[in-house]
Structures are given as structure tokens and as C-alpha cells.
Design an enzyme around this catalytic site. Structure first.
Site, short mmCIF file in Angstrom:
data_model
loop_
_atom_site.label_atom_id
_atom_site.label_comp_id
_atom_site.label_asym_id
_atom_site.label_seq_id
_atom_site.Cartn_x
_atom_site.Cartn_y
_atom_site.Cartn_z
CB CYS A 2 -0.87 0.03 1.25
SG CYS A 2 -1.88 -1.42 1.44
CD1 TRP A 75 -0.43 -5.34 -4.14
CD2 TRP A 75 -0.26 -6.42 -2.18
NE1 TRP A 75 0.08 -6.59 -4.39
CE2 TRP A 75 0.18 -7.28 -3.21
CE3 TRP A 75 -0.25 -6.89 -0.87
CZ2 TRP A 75 0.63 -8.57 -2.98
CZ3 TRP A 75 0.20 -8.19 -0.64
CH2 TRP A 75 0.63 -9.01 -1.69
CD GLU A 481 17.36 -11.39 -10.56
OE1 GLU A 481 16.87 -12.06 -9.63
OE2 GLU A 481 16.89 -10.30 -10.90
#
Ligand code: M6R
Length: 608
Positions: A2, A75, A481
Site C-alpha cells: 500500500c 494492495w 535471477e
């Protein structure tokens, strides 16, 4: 996660709040809202969806007009993304926005119900906080905030407005980050600096348990007990342009191109007379010499940088390095002692699990070193030593330049530890350092050399349901990655595998046309990796090989070859990262995905 913003000043508050929230979009969100004082009353506008949906709603239903208010991007954690679950949430006299999690909200809700507060409209933990503030409000905001905070368990930051305190915004921080921006006769609150940089570069960092009172264009700070606090004003050393796309279609590609500069800015101040010097970061030869074990703990991409660090530190300095995922490490009762060093790597410096590991390591007496990008973030402030990476603001959710500078710092640290431990001599250290100094140029050359082929090869990936990334040694660390980058923005299922491990099960997944991306930059392991590439090719895989320009690899082993400049094996990860980033980027673009804000993800994971 958020994002919180707030404003008190002469401008149109709604415009400022929406514009500031736009700059926090990168954190990830699924709904948005604002609350603004209009004619002495608090007007709320909120909706599920994007900020554009909020603006459209305000266009239709009327835009709150005023000069003080709070705003939020949510969120979802408690309750689905919906209009009613969006922030702000209100009690009778209090309206709030909230970032973080209230762990004991169910008990508090029950307490409120038992005390005749039964009007809960949403499923959120935030509404419980609004109601609790309201329950304790007796006309004294600070006393009410103190009493409420006393009851809350979790990590959070709040922006609060009280109906009977017009034109005033209160903010309080308990773990989750919050800053207060100071402009000319105007003040802001925000979860992160990019939100306010358009208006001011000057900001205060709110500390745990501090309250900010924004009124009449200025701010006052006090403790939960109302004691006035003087705070240091910080000035951001970057400007609005750094947080803009600057002509690039996405932040991610802009940030890929910023890597040479980011590496240069990160390493050059730490090199003196051709040798690494980390003294300014609090790291002394004495500390390094005494080290018995190193633990590198982090999440996601930052953890992958640690994987590369492990190979390099162990090879050069001969100190055992354990790399772990923060959310696992914190719950596995790790064995730590005073001669151990725990390195926390984090772009944001606010990742909840990484922060918890830092606290745990300190409790157990280990030395702690933070490698962090965001200045003044919690992890940076709480660690014994800190090496700041100077990547500048990273906005795209998919981390690129932050990873690159984390790698650069891993090398610097490994070189310095190796020399402190007497494992390499000055001549060798100078040689390694000189090669690191060349990296910005080489990264730039690599981007230019591989961009077209990556764009082309990505068109071969877009129809895949699943793919594998393989490699050995440092290439394996790197392929982790590559795989994460690809999956998080292209939504193609992807796994990274140690190439030598394929035959122990995973090779059964290979079907006709399945893409296998092999990273083969380690010449000492090249023959073995090539054998593994041939094994998957023989079973129908479409092979894409990332190797150096001189690598001797049969043409028939690779359907597509991505050649990169050759440098020493140990530093190849900083070069080979580039095509992996570009493959992920163009695959996502070609699939029409939201590259910078992939679904379900947040930039800074401030909850567990
Ligand atoms: O801010 P941090 O470096 O602590 O964040 C850690 C991870 O959440 C982050 O690296 C994440 O994996 C990225 N989305 C990767 O691109």
C-alpha cells in the site's frame, strides 16, 4: 504494498494526492482512494481499480475540493479488492489510510462489537483501526492515537484526519515507512520520496512511534506521550527526472540503461588508490579478519545477488557463506555467534522478512551489515554497518539496476575481505578492482550488443507455457535471477536448475520445442555445461545459449546464441545479467503485459 500520501497547503488537495499516488503506483495496488476536508467536512472518494478509475469516478460524481487530506493505494491483504474495502476507512469522527498489517484485528473487532460498535462495512483490518480510534477519541487526537496504538499489534503506518480538526493531518509510524515532506508553506506525508519529489526534495523520516501533525503548511513532531521532537531535515540527492521515464516506454528499460551509471556511482567512492576501501561504511580490516562465518539473507532478487556473493567470497576469501531466504531463516532458529556476520541485502530496506532477520541477528549477538539502496530506510538505520548502493530510485517492480549494484558491492566486499584475510595479495586485489572499474563501460557495450538479438529471441518465448534456465557454478546463481525476472513479468512458468542436476529428474519435463536458456559463461565448466545443453537439445528442447564472444560451442547445440563480451570468469555475472533482463523485458512487452507493474506484485513487501 500500500501507498500513503497526505497534503496540507494552498494547492488543490485532490490533485496533489492523486499526483503523489501516481508516483507510488510502482509499489503495486488494486484500489485507490482519498479523503479531503471540504467546507469543514471530510469528503471521501474511493474505488477498486487504478487511479484512472478513481479520477473517472470523481469526474462523474464530483471531486472533493479542499486543501488538506489523505490518500491511499491499496494492495489487498484482508478482503478482496473492492470499492468497500478500499481506503480511506472511517469511524464516526475519524478517517484513516493505512499501510501494513494489524495482526490482532479480530480480537479488536470483537472488543468493539462487545462495546456496541457493530457497524463494520468492510473486511479490512484498517476499518477496525478507524473504529478503535473513534472509540477512544475524547477530543484529544494525540491521546487517542496513543491509546489506540497501545492496543495494536503488527507493523503499520497511518494517515489520520479527525472531523473536528479541519485542515489538519496526523500521521504515525510503527515499522512501515513514512516520510514527511516540507515545501514552501505546504507539507506532505508519503510512503516514499518519489511521491513528493515533484513538490519538494526536503523531507523528514518518521521514526517508530513518532507522530507528525501537519497544519498551516508546517509540521510538528511529537512522541506518543505528546513530547515535542526536533527532527533532522534530509534532502533527496536526485530529482523528479530520476523518477520519470525520461522518454523510455517503461521504467524497466530505463533502469536497465541506467546500470552503467549506477555501478559507477556505487563503486567509485569506495575505491582508493586502486584498492577497495569500505571504511566509510563502518567496515574495518579488524572486523573482516575476525570473521568466521557469513550469512547472507534476503528475499527475491536481492537473495540472488547473495548467491553470486557466496561463490565470490568463498573463492577469494575462503570464508564459509550461507545464503538463505529471509522468510525461512527467521524461523529456523539459526546458530549465530559474535564472530559471524549477517549481511542483509535489500533494495527498499523495508522488506518485512529481511528486517525481522536483522533484528534476530542483533538479538543473537552477530554483527550485521546492510546493503541497501534506499537511504534512511529501516534496515539501513538498524544495521551495525551499511553499504549504500547508489542506484537511484528503482520504480519498476522487476529489479534490474538494484541487482546490478548489489553484485558490484558483493565483489567489493569479497575483494576487501580476501585481502584482510591475507588470501590475496595487493597486486591481485588491484587487478580485480581494476576489472570492476571497467564494468560500467562493459555493461554499456553489452546492452548495445545484445538488445536486438534479445528482442528477436523473446518472440520465440511468448508462446511457451514453461521454460528452464540452466547453468553451473556462478551461471547457476545467475540463472536463478534470470528465471525470476522472466516469470515475474512475462507470466511464463520458469525454473532455474543446476545444469548437472537435470538428469536427476527434471529432464523428464523436456518436450518438443520447450525453451531452455543456458547460461554458459564459466569457461572452466563450459564443456560440462555444453554436454547438458546437448542432452536437452537431443530431447527436443529449443536451446538459447548465453555465452561469451569467444566461447567454443558447436553451432548445432544452440538454436539461438547470445554472445556477450568476455571478461574474467568471476565477473561474468555482471555482463550476463544484461541479456537475461532484456529477454524478460521484451517477452513481457511482446505479450502486452504491464511491464512495470506486473499482476499481484508489489515493489516493496512490507508485510510478512
Ligand atoms: O526491497 P528488497 O530488495 O528487499 O525486495 C526483495 C524482493 O521483494 C525483490 O527483489 C523482488 O523479488 C523483485 N520483484 C524482483 O524483481
Amino acid at each position: 504494498m500500500c501507498g500513503i500520501v497526505g497534503y496540507v497547503g494552498p494547492r488543490d488537495c485532490t490533485d496533489v494526492l492523486v499526483s503523489a499516488l501516481t508516483k507510488l503506483e510502482y509499489r503495486g495496488y488494486d484500489s485507490a482512494g482519498i479523503a479531503v476536508f471540504e467546507g469543514g467536512k471530510i469528503e471521501v472518494a474511493k474505488t477498486k481499480g487504478r487511479l484512472a478509475d478513481l479520477s473517472a469516478k470523481m469526474e462523474r460524481e464530483g471531486k472533493p475540493q479542499g486543501h488538506a487530506g489523505i490518500g491511499h493505494t491499496r494492495w489487498a491483504t484482508h478482503g478482496e479488492p473492492s470499492d468497500v474495502n478500499s481506503h480511506p476507512h472511517s469511524g464516526r469522527r475519524v478517517t484513516i489510510v493505512h499501510n501494513g498489517i494489524i495482526e490482532n484485528y479480530k480480537q479488536l473487532k470483537q472488543f468493539l462489537i462487545d462495546n456496541d460498535r457493530t457497524e463494520f462495512l468492510s473486511d479490512t483490518d484498517t476499518e477496525v483501526v478507524a473504529q478503535l480510534l473513534d472509540f477512544y477519541y475524547d477530543g484529544n487526537p494525540i491521546r487517542c492515537i496513543r491509546r489506540t496504538l497501545h492496543e495494536l499489534r503488527g507493523s503499520f503506518a497511518l494517515g489520520i484526519v479527525f472531523a473536528d480538526r479541519p485542515e489538519t493531518v496526523y500521521a504515525v509510524r510503527c515499522e512501515s515507512p513514512l516520510i514527511v515532506g516540507q515545501g514552501q508553506n505546504e507539507v506532505f506525508i508519503a510512503s516514499d520520496v518519489p511521491a513528493i519529489i515533484k513538490y519538494t526534495k526536503d523531507y523528514y523520516l518518521l521514526e517508530y512511534g513518532e507522530i507528525a501533525i501537519l497544519k498551516n503548511g508546517s509540521v510538528q513532531f511529537c512522541s506518543l506521550h505528546g513530547r515535542v521532537i526536533e527532527k533532522e531535515l534530509h534532502t533527496a540527492d536526485w530529482d523528479e527526472d530520476s523518477a520519470e521515464k525520461g522518454g523510455y516506454p517503461h521504467f524497466m528499460i530505463k533502469e536497465i540503461h541506467e546500470q552503467p551509471t549506477a555501478v559507477k556511482t556505487t563503486i567509485m567512492p569506495r575505491i582508493e588508490d586502486g584498492l577497495p576501501n569500505l571504511a566509510e561504511c563502518g567496515i574495518t580490516f579488524g572486523t573482516l579478519r575476525r570473521l568466521k562465518n557469513i550469512f547472507i539473507v534476503a528475499c527475491g532478487t536481492a537473495m540472488h545477488a547473495g548467491m553470486v556473493g557466496k561463490y565470490v567470497i568463498e573463492k577469494l576469501a575462503r570464508v564459509p557463506v550461507t545464503v538463505d531466504i529471509a522468510s525461512e531463516f527467521r524461523y529456523r532458529d539459526p546458530m549465530l555467534s559474535r564472530d559471524d556476520l549477517v549481511i542483509i541485502i535489500s533494495q527498499s530496506g523495508e522488506t518485512a522478512d529481511s528486517k525481522a532477520v536483522l533484528n534476530l541477528a542483533k538479538e543473537r549477538g552477530a554483527r550485521t551489515l546492510a546493503i541497501v539502496n534506499v537511504k534512511g530506510s529501516s534496515i539501513a538505520r538498524e544495521a551495525d554497518m551499511v553499504i549504500y548502493t547508489h542506484a537511484g530510485p528503482e520504480i519498476a517492480v522487476a529489479s534490474t539496476k538494484a541487482y546490478m549494484v548489489q553484485l558490484a558491492v558483493m565483489y567489493l566486499f569479497a575483494f576487501e575481505t580476501a585481502i584482510a584475510k591475507g588470501r590475496i595479495d595487493e597486486t591481485e586485489c588491484r587487478h580485480l578492482t581494476a576489472e570492476l572499474v571497467r564494468m560500467p563501460k562493459i555493461i554499456e557495450q553489452t546492452i548495445n550488443a545484445v538488445v536486438d538479438v534479445c528482442q528477436y529471441v523473446s518472440t520465440k518465448l511468448i508462446t511457451a507455457d514453461s521454460l528452464l534456465y540452466i547453468g553451473r557454478g556462478l551461471d547457476y546463481a545467475l540463472s536463478m535471477e534470470g528465471s525470476l525476472k522472466l516469470k515475474e513479468i512475462s507470466y511464463i512458468h520458469s525454473e532455474s536448475y543446476a545444469a548437472g542436476e537435470l538428469k536427476h529428474g527434471t529432464i523428464s519435463l523436456i518436450t518438443e520445442g520447450m525453451p531452455v536458456i543456458a547460461v554458459a559463461t564459466q569457461n572452466t565448466l563450459l564443456e560440462k555445461t555444453v554436454s547438458n545443453i546437448k542432452e536437452v537439445k537431443a530431447r527436443g528442447a529449443m536451446t538459447i545459449v548465453i555465452c561469451d564472444e569467444n566461447a567454443d560451442i558447436d553451432k548445432d547445440a544452440a538454436d539461438y546464441m547470445i554472445r556477450i563480451p568476455q571478461i574474467s570468469e568471476m565477473l561474468m555475472p555482471m555482463v550476463a545479467t544484461v541479456p537475461m533482463q532484456l529477454l524478460a523485458y521484451y517477452t513481457s512487452v511482446n505479450k502486452g503485459n504491464d511491464v512495470d507493474k506486473p499482476r499481484n506484485l508489489a515493489k516493496s513487501v512490507t508485510v510478512e
